[in-house]
Design a protein around this motif. Structure first.
Motif, PDB file in Angstrom:
ATOM      1  N   PRO A   1      19.904 105.883 -26.361  1.00  0.00           N
ATOM      2  CA  PRO A   1      20.088 104.448 -26.946  1.00  0.00           C
ATOM      3  C   PRO A   1      20.686 104.692 -28.336  1.00  0.00           C
ATOM      4  O   PRO A   1      20.902 103.646 -28.979  1.00  0.00           O
ATOM      5  CB  PRO A   1      18.904 103.908 -26.698  1.00  0.00           C
ATOM      6  N   PHE A   2      20.497 105.780 -28.851  1.00  0.00           N
ATOM      7  CA  PHE A   2      20.358 105.816 -30.386  1.00  0.00           C
ATOM      8  C   PHE A   2      21.887 105.725 -30.795  1.00  0.00           C
ATOM      9  O   PHE A   2      22.232 105.625 -32.133  1.00  0.00           O
ATOM     10  CB  PHE A   2      19.718 107.158 -30.960  1.00  0.00           C
ATOM     11  N   GLN A   3      23.049 106.011 -30.200  1.00  0.00           N
ATOM     12  CA  GLN A   3      24.449 106.239 -30.586  1.00  0.00           C
ATOM     13  C   GLN A   3      24.805 106.907 -31.647  1.00  0.00           C
ATOM     14  O   GLN A   3      25.233 106.378 -32.762  1.00  0.00           O
ATOM     15  CB  GLN A   3      24.865 104.870 -30.504  1.00  0.00           C
ATOM     16  N   ASN A   4      24.102 108.268 -31.946  1.00  0.00           N
ATOM     17  CA  ASN A   4      24.446 108.910 -33.062  1.00  0.00           C
ATOM     18  C   ASN A   4      23.626 108.635 -34.232  1.00  0.00           C
ATOM     19  O   ASN A   4      23.486 109.420 -35.161  1.00  0.00           O
ATOM     20  CB  ASN A   4      25.968 108.748 -33.810  1.00  0.00           C
ATOM     21  N   SER A   5      22.635 107.877 -34.240  1.00  0.00           N
ATOM     22  CA  SER A   5      21.861 107.430 -35.044  1.00  0.00           C
ATOM     23  C   SER A   5      20.855 108.289 -35.379  1.00  0.00           C
ATOM     24  O   SER A   5      20.381 108.747 -36.604  1.00  0.00           O
ATOM     25  CB  SER A   5      21.076 106.024 -35.066  1.00  0.00           C
ATOM     26  N   LEU A   6      20.264 108.816 -34.338  1.00  0.00           N
ATOM     27  CA  LEU A   6      19.321 110.123 -34.432  1.00  0.00           C
ATOM     28  C   LEU A   6      19.791 111.178 -35.432  1.00  0.00           C
ATOM     29  O   LEU A   6      19.200 111.872 -36.011  1.00  0.00           O
ATOM     30  CB  LEU A   6      18.878 110.491 -32.958  1.00  0.00           C
ATOM     31  N   GLU A   7      21.249 111.634 -35.104  1.00  0.00           N
ATOM     32  CA  GLU A   7      21.735 112.683 -35.722  1.00  0.00           C
ATOM     33  C   GLU A   7      21.944 112.347 -37.157  1.00  0.00           C
ATOM     34  O   GLU A   7      21.486 113.304 -37.868  1.00  0.00           O
ATOM     35  CB  GLU A   7      23.264 113.010 -35.056  1.00  0.00           C
ATOM     36  N   LEU A   8      22.411 111.222 -37.545  1.00  0.00           N
ATOM     37  CA  LEU A   8      22.427 110.831 -38.962  1.00  0.00           C
ATOM     38  C   LEU A   8      20.818 110.802 -39.542  1.00  0.00           C
ATOM     39  O   LEU A   8      20.930 111.196 -40.751  1.00  0.00           O
ATOM     40  CB  LEU A   8      22.895 109.476 -38.978  1.00  0.00           C
ATOM     41  N   ALA A   9      20.083 110.458 -38.891  1.00  0.00           N
ATOM     42  CA  ALA A   9      18.374 110.246 -39.502  1.00  0.00           C
ATOM     43  C   ALA A   9      17.984 111.767 -39.757  1.00  0.00           C
ATOM     44  O   ALA A   9      16.970 111.836 -40.418  1.00  0.00           O
ATOM     45  CB  ALA A   9      17.568 109.466 -38.693  1.00  0.00           C
ATOM     46  N   THR A  10      18.307 112.741 -38.943  1.00  0.00           N
ATOM     47  CA  THR A  10      17.762 114.139 -38.884  1.00  0.00           C
ATOM     48  C   THR A  10      18.380 115.120 -39.530  1.00  0.00           C
ATOM     49  O   THR A  10      18.028 116.245 -39.812  1.00  0.00           O
ATOM     50  CB  THR A  10      17.269 114.438 -37.536  1.00  0.00           C
ATOM     51  N   SER A  11      20.021 114.821 -39.684  1.00  0.00           N
ATOM     52  CA  SER A  11      20.784 115.898 -40.251  1.00  0.00           C
ATOM     53  C   SER A  11      20.337 116.670 -41.790  1.00  0.00           C
ATOM     54  O   SER A  11      20.021 115.848 -42.547  1.00  0.00           O
ATOM     55  CB  SER A  11      22.119 115.056 -40.421  1.00  0.00           C
ATOM     56  N   GLY A  12      20.149 118.125 -41.437  1.00  0.00           N
ATOM     57  CA  GLY A  12      19.807 118.787 -42.548  1.00  0.00           C
ATOM     58  C   GLY A  12      18.232 118.494 -42.891  1.00  0.00           C
ATOM     59  O   GLY A  12      17.938 118.931 -43.928  1.00  0.00           O
ATOM     60  N   LYS A  13      17.814 117.728 -42.232  1.00  0.00           N
ATOM     61  CA  LYS A  13      16.117 117.523 -42.427  1.00  0.00           C
ATOM     62  C   LYS A  13      15.279 118.559 -41.903  1.00  0.00           C
ATOM     63  O   LYS A  13      15.500 119.207 -41.118  1.00  0.00           O
ATOM     64  CB  LYS A  13      15.729 116.113 -42.182  1.00  0.00           C
ATOM     65  N   GLN A  14      13.942 118.639 -42.484  1.00  0.00           N
ATOM     66  CA  GLN A  14      12.860 119.392 -41.712  1.00  0.00           C
ATOM     67  C   GLN A  14      11.544 118.828 -41.529  1.00  0.00           C
ATOM     68  O   GLN A  14      11.638 117.502 -42.002  1.00  0.00           O
ATOM     69  CB  GLN A  14      12.500 120.492 -42.787  1.00  0.00           C
ATOM     70  N   LEU A  15      10.988 119.356 -40.485  1.00  0.00           N
ATOM     71  CA  LEU A  15       9.661 118.546 -40.372  1.00  0.00           C
ATOM     72  C   LEU A  15       8.631 119.750 -40.098  1.00  0.00           C
ATOM     73  O   LEU A  15       8.976 120.742 -39.354  1.00  0.00           O
ATOM     74  CB  LEU A  15       9.579 117.892 -39.072  1.00  0.00           C
ATOM     75  N   GLN A  16       7.423 119.778 -40.520  1.00  0.00           N
ATOM     76  CA  GLN A  16       6.423 120.793 -40.234  1.00  0.00           C
ATOM     77  C   GLN A  16       7.038 122.010 -41.011  1.00  0.00           C
ATOM     78  O   GLN A  16       6.737 123.151 -40.428  1.00  0.00           O
ATOM     79  CB  GLN A  16       6.203 120.782 -38.766  1.00  0.00           C
ATOM     80  N   GLY A  17       7.774 121.987 -42.028  1.00  0.00           N
ATOM     81  CA  GLY A  17       8.524 123.089 -42.473  1.00  0.00           C
ATOM     82  C   GLY A  17       9.687 124.015 -41.695  1.00  0.00           C
ATOM     83  O   GLY A  17       9.846 124.974 -42.124  1.00  0.00           O
ATOM     84  N   GLN A  18      10.014 123.211 -40.789  1.00  0.00           N
ATOM     85  CA  GLN A  18      11.134 123.708 -39.921  1.00  0.00           C
ATOM     86  C   GLN A  18      12.255 122.912 -39.874  1.00  0.00           C
ATOM     87  O   GLN A  18      12.043 121.578 -39.756  1.00  0.00           O
ATOM     88  CB  GLN A  18      10.531 124.095 -38.605  1.00  0.00           C
TER      89      GLN A  18
END
Length: 157
Positions: free
Chosen positions: A46-63
């Motif tokens: 349902p995200f229509q590319n929004s999830l890619e934009l929200a996470t691009s180049g990001k890290q969580l828990q050091g990864q």
């Protein structure tokens, strides 16, 4: 729901929330050893590319964050977070029991998600995305949700 709160805008917000949840949950160290933090979407995206934009180049828990889109729950047993799309509602009674043995944060916006065994539910309330959390379901698989998140969420009992 007001007319200026469009579904596209709604899922843009939910994508950011889905990413940010990773900052407020603690996983056991052995469940974070694949070299990346894996966010999965089960069912129709349902995200229509929004999830890619929200996470691009990001890290969580050091990864670094990676995304995976799943047709079957068994394809995502190594995910850290799994969003279960509304397209999977009829399969929910078999999906959640499959995940009970794995340290995966389960997230959805389905109405009965928390009572069926899910952990975090997105709800629209007064044009805002709110969180409902069933911390007992998270604790059962070894996940710990930060008190900072619990204070701003509605707790499911």
């Amino acid at each position: 729901m007001s007319q200026d709160f469009s579904p596209v805008h709604e899922y843009e917000l939910k994508a950011v929330f889905l990413y940010n949840l990773g900052h407020f949950v603690t996983w056991q160290p052995h469940s974070l050893n694949n070299g990346y933090f894996l966010i999965c979407v089960l069912g129709k995206d349902p995200f229509q590319n929004s999830l890619e934009l929200a996470t691009s180049g990001k890290q969580l828990q050091g990864q670094p964050v990676k995304l995976r889109y799943l047709k079957r729950v068994e394809e995502g047993l190594d995910c850290q977070t799994m969003f279960i799309s509304q397209s999977e509602e009829s399969s929910l009674p078999s999906i959640l029991p499959t995940l009970e043995k794995y340290p995966i944060l389960t997230v959805s916006d389905m109405t009965n998600f928390l009572s069926e065994g899910g952990m975090v539910r997105f709800v629209i309330n007064n044009d805002r995305v709110r969180l409902q959390i069933n911390k007992n379901n998270a604790n059962k698989v070894g996940l710990s949700i930060s008190s900072r998140l619990l204070t701003v969420a509605d707790l499911f009992k």
